[in-house]
Design a protein around this motif. Structure first.
Motif, PDB file in Angstrom:
ATOM      1  N   VAL A  70      12.130  17.817 -19.273  1.00 16.02           N
ATOM      2  CA  VAL A  70      11.362  17.565 -20.500  1.00 16.02           C
ATOM      3  C   VAL A  70      12.309  17.324 -21.670  1.00 16.02           C
ATOM      4  CG1 VAL A  70       9.771  18.608 -22.157  1.00 16.02           C
ATOM      5  CG2 VAL A  70       9.343  18.836 -19.702  1.00 16.02           C
ATOM      6  N   TRP A  71      13.368  18.126 -21.743  1.00 19.43           N
ATOM      7  CA  TRP A  71      14.353  17.958 -22.817  1.00 19.43           C
ATOM      8  C   TRP A  71      15.013  16.582 -22.732  1.00 19.43           C
ATOM      9  CZ3 TRP A  71      19.746  17.362 -22.689  1.00 19.43           C
ATOM     10  CH2 TRP A  71      20.384  17.470 -23.933  1.00 19.43           C
ATOM     11  N   GLY A  72      15.337  16.118 -21.508  1.00 18.63           N
ATOM     12  CA  GLY A  72      15.950  14.805 -21.342  1.00 18.63           C
ATOM     13  C   GLY A  72      15.022  13.686 -21.786  1.00 18.63           C
ATOM     14  N   VAL A  73      13.737  13.788 -21.424  1.00 22.76           N
ATOM     15  CA  VAL A  73      12.766  12.767 -21.852  1.00 22.76           C
ATOM     16  C   VAL A  73      12.616  12.785 -23.366  1.00 22.76           C
ATOM     17  CG1 VAL A  73      10.355  12.048 -21.715  1.00 22.76           C
ATOM     18  CG2 VAL A  73      11.551  12.839 -19.650  1.00 22.76           C
ATOM     19  N   ALA A  74      12.546  13.996 -23.939  1.00 18.16           N
ATOM     20  CA  ALA A  74      12.422  14.105 -25.390  1.00 18.16           C
ATOM     21  C   ALA A  74      13.655  13.555 -26.103  1.00 18.16           C
ATOM     22  CB  ALA A  74      12.189  15.569 -25.774  1.00 18.16           C
ATOM     23  N   LEU A  75      14.824  13.766 -25.503  1.00 16.50           N
ATOM     24  CA  LEU A  75      16.054  13.240 -26.097  1.00 16.50           C
ATOM     25  C   LEU A  75      16.022  11.714 -26.142  1.00 16.50           C
ATOM     26  CD1 LEU A  75      18.941  13.654 -27.181  1.00 16.50           C
ATOM     27  CD2 LEU A  75      19.732  13.669 -24.797  1.00 16.50           C
ATOM     28  N   GLY A  76      15.580  11.086 -25.041  1.00 15.10           N
ATOM     29  CA  GLY A  76      15.495   9.636 -25.027  1.00 15.10           C
ATOM     30  C   GLY A  76      14.472   9.108 -26.027  1.00 15.10           C
ATOM     31  N   GLY A  87      18.722   2.961 -30.446  1.00 14.51           N
ATOM     32  CA  GLY A  87      18.212   3.985 -29.542  1.00 14.51           C
ATOM     33  C   GLY A  87      17.822   3.409 -28.196  1.00 14.51           C
ATOM     34  N   HIS A  88      17.267   2.189 -28.176  1.00 18.42           N
ATOM     35  CA  HIS A  88      16.949   1.535 -26.906  1.00 18.42           C
ATOM     36  C   HIS A  88      18.217   1.299 -26.086  1.00 18.42           C
ATOM     37  CE1 HIS A  88      13.048   0.580 -28.890  1.00 18.42           C
ATOM     38  NE2 HIS A  88      12.592   0.620 -27.644  1.00 18.42           N
ATOM     39  N   ARG A  89      19.285   0.896 -26.741  1.00 17.33           N
ATOM     40  CA  ARG A  89      20.539   0.683 -26.021  1.00 17.33           C
ATOM     41  C   ARG A  89      21.116   2.011 -25.525  1.00 17.33           C
ATOM     42  NH1 ARG A  89      21.192  -3.546 -29.977  1.00 17.33           N
ATOM     43  NH2 ARG A  89      22.157  -2.105 -31.459  1.00 17.33           N
ATOM     44  N   ALA A  90      20.911   3.072 -26.296  1.00  8.16           N
ATOM     45  CA  ALA A  90      21.422   4.386 -25.883  1.00  8.16           C
ATOM     46  C   ALA A  90      20.711   4.912 -24.644  1.00  8.16           C
ATOM     47  CB  ALA A  90      21.292   5.391 -27.031  1.00  8.16           C
ATOM     48  N   LEU A  91      19.499   4.431 -24.377  1.00  5.45           N
ATOM     49  CA  LEU A  91      18.765   4.886 -23.203  1.00  5.45           C
ATOM     50  C   LEU A  91      19.490   4.542 -21.901  1.00  5.45           C
ATOM     51  CD1 LEU A  91      15.042   4.051 -24.095  1.00  5.45           C
ATOM     52  CD2 LEU A  91      16.181   6.278 -24.115  1.00  5.45           C
ATOM     53  N   PHE A  92      20.276   3.484 -21.913  1.00  3.31           N
ATOM     54  CA  PHE A  92      21.011   3.117 -20.706  1.00  3.31           C
ATOM     55  C   PHE A  92      22.087   4.149 -20.372  1.00  3.31           C
ATOM     56  CE2 PHE A  92      19.251  -0.941 -22.077  1.00  3.31           C
ATOM     57  CZ  PHE A  92      18.777  -1.457 -20.876  1.00  3.31           C
ATOM     58  N   LEU A  93      22.581   4.872 -21.374  1.00  2.29           N
ATOM     59  CA  LEU A  93      23.596   5.902 -21.150  1.00  2.29           C
ATOM     60  C   LEU A  93      22.984   7.264 -20.861  1.00  2.29           C
ATOM     61  CD1 LEU A  93      26.076   5.021 -24.050  1.00  2.29           C
ATOM     62  CD2 LEU A  93      26.213   4.322 -21.654  1.00  2.29           C
ATOM     63  N   LEU A  94      21.705   7.423 -21.133  1.00  3.74           N
ATOM     64  CA  LEU A  94      21.078   8.733 -21.009  1.00  3.74           C
ATOM     65  C   LEU A  94      21.106   9.295 -19.584  1.00  3.74           C
ATOM     66  CD1 LEU A  94      19.610  10.943 -22.549  1.00  3.74           C
ATOM     67  CD2 LEU A  94      17.453   9.775 -22.073  1.00  3.74           C
ATOM     68  N   PRO A  95      20.787   8.506 -18.530  1.00  3.28           N
ATOM     69  CA  PRO A  95      20.851   9.087 -17.177  1.00  3.28           C
ATOM     70  C   PRO A  95      22.230   9.620 -16.814  1.00  3.28           C
ATOM     71  CG  PRO A  95      19.624   7.025 -17.150  1.00  3.28           C
ATOM     72  CD  PRO A  95      20.238   7.139 -18.515  1.00  3.28           C
ATOM     73  N   ALA A  96      23.274   8.879 -17.183  1.00  2.00           N
ATOM     74  CA  ALA A  96      24.635   9.351 -16.896  1.00  2.00           C
ATOM     75  C   ALA A  96      24.939  10.635 -17.661  1.00  2.00           C
ATOM     76  CB  ALA A  96      25.647   8.265 -17.248  1.00  2.00           C
ATOM     77  N   LEU A  97      24.480  10.712 -18.915  1.00  2.00           N
ATOM     78  CA  LEU A  97      24.702  11.909 -19.718  1.00  2.00           C
ATOM     79  C   LEU A  97      23.995  13.121 -19.110  1.00  2.00           C
ATOM     80  CD1 LEU A  97      25.634  13.377 -22.297  1.00  2.00           C
ATOM     81  CD2 LEU A  97      23.538  12.570 -23.401  1.00  2.00           C
ATOM     82  N   LEU A  98      22.728  12.960 -18.742  1.00  2.51           N
ATOM     83  CA  LEU A  98      21.971  14.070 -18.161  1.00  2.51           C
ATOM     84  C   LEU A  98      22.567  14.502 -16.829  1.00  2.51           C
ATOM     85  CD1 LEU A  98      18.334  12.888 -18.956  1.00  2.51           C
ATOM     86  CD2 LEU A  98      19.710  14.564 -20.201  1.00  2.51           C
ATOM     87  N   PHE A  99      23.007  13.541 -16.025  1.00  2.53           N
ATOM     88  CA  PHE A  99      23.620  13.879 -14.739  1.00  2.53           C
ATOM     89  C   PHE A  99      24.926  14.640 -14.949  1.00  2.53           C
ATOM     90  CE2 PHE A  99      26.382  13.006 -11.135  1.00  2.53           C
ATOM     91  CZ  PHE A  99      25.556  13.319 -10.068  1.00  2.53           C
ATOM     92  N   THR A 100      25.731  14.212 -15.929  1.00  7.26           N
ATOM     93  CA  THR A 100      27.000  14.895 -16.204  1.00  7.26           C
ATOM     94  C   THR A 100      26.763  16.319 -16.670  1.00  7.26           C
ATOM     95  OG1 THR A 100      28.015  12.779 -16.787  1.00  7.26           O
ATOM     96  CG2 THR A 100      29.130  14.786 -17.534  1.00  7.26           C
ATOM     97  N   ILE A 101      25.768  16.506 -17.534  1.00  7.14           N
ATOM     98  CA  ILE A 101      25.461  17.856 -18.008  1.00  7.14           C
ATOM     99  C   ILE A 101      25.015  18.751 -16.853  1.00  7.14           C
ATOM    100  CG2 ILE A 101      23.884  19.208 -19.456  1.00  7.14           C
ATOM    101  CD1 ILE A 101      23.868  16.894 -21.427  1.00  7.14           C
ATOM    102  N   ALA A 102      24.160  18.199 -15.981  1.00  8.02           N
ATOM    103  CA  ALA A 102      23.597  19.007 -14.898  1.00  8.02           C
ATOM    104  C   ALA A 102      24.612  19.294 -13.801  1.00  8.02           C
ATOM    105  CB  ALA A 102      22.375  18.306 -14.306  1.00  8.02           C
ATOM    106  N   MET A 103      25.478  18.332 -13.491  1.00  5.70           N
ATOM    107  CA  MET A 103      26.354  18.459 -12.329  1.00  5.70           C
ATOM    108  C   MET A 103      27.803  18.804 -12.662  1.00  5.70           C
ATOM    109  SD  MET A 103      24.382  18.147  -9.838  1.00  5.70           S
ATOM    110  CE  MET A 103      22.701  17.576  -9.522  1.00  5.70           C
ATOM    111  N   VAL A 104      28.183  18.699 -13.930  1.00  2.00           N
ATOM    112  CA  VAL A 104      29.569  18.981 -14.297  1.00  2.00           C
ATOM    113  C   VAL A 104      29.654  20.090 -15.350  1.00  2.00           C
ATOM    114  CG1 VAL A 104      31.715  18.030 -15.231  1.00  2.00           C
ATOM    115  CG2 VAL A 104      30.271  16.626 -13.743  1.00  2.00           C
TER     116      VAL A 104
END
Length: 372
Positions: A70-76, A87-104
């Motif tokens: 939910v936090w990731g969706v709200a961030l986007g 902000g639309h362009r930043a959405l392309f980086l959001l999955p990588a950011l969320l994955f890095t936070i969760a897995m690293v």
């Protein structure tokens, strides 16, 4: 055509300007604040429940995962509301950011927390917070200091491996017979698992009673050719096993660099009267510096993770003489089930690696600039 160009220019100008109303910005900021509060409240509630400070809580960490999503969706959504087209362009980086936070990032922070606890899997008391006790224990641990010293020796051995790999690359780049056959043969060790190499060579060929290497050593006059019974010979043997496995990795990178070199430069050196040694030292070696440094740095990174050969052949013996930091941490987990102390060793080693590799990259870049 002119109208189409004008329309495109107008669209680009509008996209660049893209005004965002203050009300829309407030909604975006409120959305991310509410999602952050929800995520923080879920994490705090779960932590209080785990450590017995609160009776209410969740049975599993699954609600935390849902809150994170939910936090990731709200961030986007907030980025789009606040920044508009950016902000639309930043959405392309959001999955990588969320994955890095969760897995690293989260596992690393959790590892630092575990490092501050007294947690032994063989104990019935469970996990207990003990502050920096594991750190002070590490500073007084002679086996960990010995493992760090061994890592210095193992890393320095990379320079010898580089010289051998460069020599093989020059040989395979020359016009010799069966060149393609030798390239495949020299790559065979890299195709094998280090564990397989450990059993084939360390446990079989170098076995001190019936191994062919031990038999040859006796024939040459070595009375008791036990390669892994003496600390010095054991370290050298581990270095040889590891080098035999990974020298082809450096060789193939250096060979690729040699084949990519311009032949015109080498021919110009010959026309100027340079002999083979002068051509290598003044032309080939400087031009190969970027490739050489890349190969050395990558090999050092692999060397810093050295564990499988040591665990399989010597288990760190004799008396921890061949231990690398990674193999020592592994045995701390496996043999002593000491999760808290082992995690502290791993976290400190991670920090040392980050500092060392960062400094190494800076020195390498400066060296290349000075030579060029």
């Amino acid at each position: 055509m002119a109208e189409r160009t004008s329309t495109a220019d107008d669209w680009a100008a509008g996209a660049a300007f893209d005004p965002v109303s203050s009300g829309r910005k407030r909604v975006g900021k409120l959305l991310i604040v509410l999602a952050s509060v929800l995520l923080a409240a879920a994490i705090v509630t779960q932590l209080l429940h785990i450590y017995g400070a609160a009776e209410f809580g969740f049975d599993t960490w699954r609600p935390i995962v849902y809150a994170y999503v939910v936090w990731g969706v709200a961030l986007g959504a907030s980025q789009v509301l606040i920044r508009g087209e950016d902000g639309h362009r930043a959405l392309f980086l959001l999955p990588a950011l969320l994955f890095t936070i969760a897995m690293v990032i989260f596992p690393t922070l959790f590892g630092f927390y575990i490092a501050l606890t007294d947690w032994n899997l063989s104990s019935f008391s469970g996990r207990k917070f003990n502050g920096l006790a594991n750190f002070w224990q590490m500073l007084g641990d002679p086996y960990y200091r010995n493992a760090l010293f061994n890592m210095v020796l193992y890393v320095l051995a990379v320079l010898v491996e580089y010289v051998i790999a460069f020599g093989l690359a020059l040989l395979l780049n020359a016009q010799i017979r069966a060149r393609k056959f030798f390239r495949v043969v020299f790559l065979l060790p890299l195709m094998l698992s280090p564990v397989a190499v450990s059993w084939m060579i360390g446990k079989s060929l170098m076995e001190y009673r019936f191994g062919p290497a031990a038999t040859l050593a006796r024939y040459l006059g070595w009375d008791n050719p036990a390669f892994f019974s003496n600390p010095i010979t054991a370290r050298i043997s581990i270095m040889i096993l590891d080098a035999w496995t990974f020298i082809p990795f450096m060789m193939i990178m250096l060979l690729a660099g040699l084949q990519a070199m311009s032949r015109e430069v080498l021919e110009a050196a010959k026309v100027d009267g340079a002999n083979a040694w002068q051509t290598f030292w003044q032309v080939t070696f400087p031009l190969m510096l970027p490739v050489s440094l890349t190969a050395i740095i990558l090999r050092i990174i692999f060397k810093l993770k050295l564990a499988d050969i040591i665990i399989t052949v010597t288990s760190g013996g004799p008396g921890g003489a061949t231990d690398s930091v990674t193999s020592f941490i592994y045995r701390e987990y496996r043999d002593r089930s000491n999760v808290g102390y082992g995690t502290m060793l791993a976290m400190v080693y991670l920090i040392l690696i980050i500092i060392f590799v960062t400094l190494l990259l800076k020195v390498a870049n400066r060296f290349v600039r000075n030579v060029n």
